[in-house]
Design a protein around this motif. Sequence first.
Motif: not given
Length: 149
Positions: A1-28
């Motif tokens: 991910m560090a390689v793609h840290s400048k690609n905000e669209a990709l980072m935003y799309k990948v962000f939810p994949s690292s979340l647990g159920p509580v954080a995912m609820g917040w995100f949604n």
Amino acid sequence: MAVHSKNEALMYKVFPSSLGPVAMGWFNSLRTNSINSYRQLTQAFGSHFVMNSKAPRPLSTLLSLSMHNRETLKAYSDRYWEMYNELDGSFGDVAISTFKNGLPIEHSLRKSLTGKLATSVCLLMDRINKYKRVEEDQLQGKGKEKVIP
């Protein structure tokens, strides 16, 4: 991910994949178009979850616990295990001795643990539960009046 840290669209799309159920609820629950950048997303996430998190407690907080006067074994053990679960690390061996040392000297469980030390946290919890059941039976017996036929 560090390689793609400048690609905000990709980072935003990948962000939810690292979340647990509580954080995912917040995100949604975020309103559509309420976040304009990946940086804003991470700041919102950090400010929301930092306020709702507890720092791990040091071992010294466990060492200072003791059973209060007129406190039930259930109340003391509930308080003890809540504190134990907030420690940063695994202290099973310390849990056995600190729980026992927190009991009053005259307590029957302390005498039992002195005579035959529990060798694991599971065995300690089993012994505590046996004494809690006895205590509950005694407390229930005090509330009942004896009826003489």
